[in-house]
Design an enzyme around this catalytic site. Structure first.
Site, PDB file in Angstrom:
ATOM      1  N   ASP A  83       0.848  -1.194   0.000  1.00  0.00           N
ATOM      2  CA  ASP A  83       0.000   0.000   0.000  1.00  0.00           C
ATOM      3  C   ASP A  83       0.886   1.248   0.000  1.00  0.00           C
ATOM      4  O   ASP A  83       1.776   1.384   0.837  1.00  0.00           O
ATOM      5  CB  ASP A  83      -0.887  -0.033   1.253  1.00  0.00           C
ATOM      6  CG  ASP A  83      -2.010   0.982   1.220  1.00  0.00           C
ATOM      7  OD1 ASP A  83      -2.380   1.431   0.125  1.00  0.00           O
ATOM      8  OD2 ASP A  83      -2.532   1.314   2.308  1.00  0.00           O
ATOM      9  N   ASP A 105       2.595   4.972  -5.636  1.00  0.00           N
ATOM     10  CA  ASP A 105       1.843   6.214  -5.444  1.00  0.00           C
ATOM     11  C   ASP A 105       2.710   7.392  -5.874  1.00  0.00           C
ATOM     12  O   ASP A 105       3.346   8.048  -5.056  1.00  0.00           O
ATOM     13  CB  ASP A 105       1.404   6.360  -3.991  1.00  0.00           C
ATOM     14  CG  ASP A 105       0.506   7.581  -3.786  1.00  0.00           C
ATOM     15  OD1 ASP A 105       0.274   8.309  -4.776  1.00  0.00           O
ATOM     16  OD2 ASP A 105       0.037   7.795  -2.656  1.00  0.00           O
TER      17      ASP A 105
END
Length: 339
Positions: A83, A105
């Site tokens: 994540d 990300d």
């Protein structure tokens, strides 16, 4: 069965019209709770760890806990996902460890705090895609930024995803899944009142899905922050401020419009904390960790099972034969050759 590709889980979810919960973990009890809920509901599942979780748990402990999970629950398809990877090196280290999916990300720079340019995001995400797909590993990207901060990651600013940029971003990077910013935030304090269309832009998901019907969409910051869990924490000595999360019916609307992965962390934390506080208040003589971690694990399992039912993934664990990462790598290579 071994850990499986998140791309296959999402492809099957798209075919079946359901979503798959991605639940954050930091320790053994959380992994056990997730796997027990998956067995109880017969659900495929995504277990995800942030950089903070990897530091807390240690990669080797995390890896062996997940190996125990797939060995003890062989009937459950499980993807292990990174994540909010902050830079390509973080994603590559996760792939080398054995993660079957990573999130690059690039909406933020490597410090995990500074909003990045579109060009930067495309460049770092594309780099990770090329490395990951050669190994059969799934890649999630993000366009736009969420509010709040999670494990030190986040700018605290909300920048909604632009649908035009979303099309360009997917075409340029070749990602498997796109995390969209629609007004949600990390943490418990997502909204100061029940959200409406002005603060939770579900219409953006509908528009992006219309333009990218074959791209799996991801909702981050999608804990519902149940009021009964907040009340329980406070009843037993907590001091949580009033807060609201993303209602299940809004998540279900997202699922009907291409959302295949739904990130949940805060709800799990609330369930665990409420259960532990209750033990400490009602049985102050308790000092054996098993006496408070057992009900904490059970509370999280119940919460996760509810989410699995609500997202529609329940009952789908045995629908398909998982592909190996080698087979996924061949599929990516074939698709690239045709492009």
């Amino acid at each position: 069965m071994p850990l499986v590709s998140m791309r296959q889980l999402l492809d099957e979810a798209a075919a079946g019209g359901y979503g798959v919960g991605a639940f954050n973990v930091n320790n053994m009890e959380q992994i056990q709770a997730i796997m027990e809920a998956a067995r109880e509901t017969r659900s495929p599942v995504i277990v995800q760890a942030s950089r903070g979780a990897r530091r807390y748990t240690n990669d080797l402990f995390l890896w062996h806990l997940m190996q125990a999970a797939v060995e003890l629950y062989p009937e459950i398809p499980v993807a292990l996902h990174l994540d909010h990877g902050n830079e390509p090196a973080t994603c590559i280290s996760a792939i080398e460890l054995g993660f079957t999916s990573v999130m690059m990300d690039g909406s933020l720079e490597a410090d995990g705090k500074t909003p990045a340019s579109f060009e930067y995001n495309v460049a770092v995400t594309k780099e990770v895609v090329e490395h990951a797909h050669a190994r059969g590993v799934t890649v999630e990207g993000e366009l736009g930024t969420l509010g709040g901060v999670e494990d030190g990651h986040g700018s605290g600013e909300v920048h909604l995803t632009d649908p035009d940029q979303a099309v360009e971003f997917v075409e340029e990077t070749g990602i498997d899944a796109l995390a969209v910013a629609i007004g949600t935030s990390h943490g418990a304090y997502k909204f100061s009142q029940p959200p409406d269309g002005e603060v939770l832009k579900m219409s953006l998901i509908q528009e992006i899905h219309r333009r990218l019907p074959d791209t799996h969409l991801v909702m981050h910051g999608s804990s519902s922050v149940p009021q009964e869990l907040v009340a329980k924490v406070n009843e037993f000595g907590g001091a949580l401020k009033p807060a609201w999360g993303v209602p299940l019916e809004e998540i279900q609307l997202g699922i009907r419009n291409g959302v295949r992965k739904i990130n949940v962390d805060t709800d799990s934390r609330l369930a665990i904390t409420g259960a532990i506080r209750q033990v400490f208040v009602e049985s102050p003589e308790t000092f054996d960790p098993r006496d408070y971690l057992t009900p904490a694990r059970a509370a999280m399992q119940a919460l996760i099972a509810q989410r699995m039912e609500g997202f529609g993934q329940a009952g789908h664990a045995g629908d398909y034969e998982p592909l190996s990462l080698e087979e996924m790598s061949e599929r990516y290579a074939t698709a690239a050759a045709r492009a």
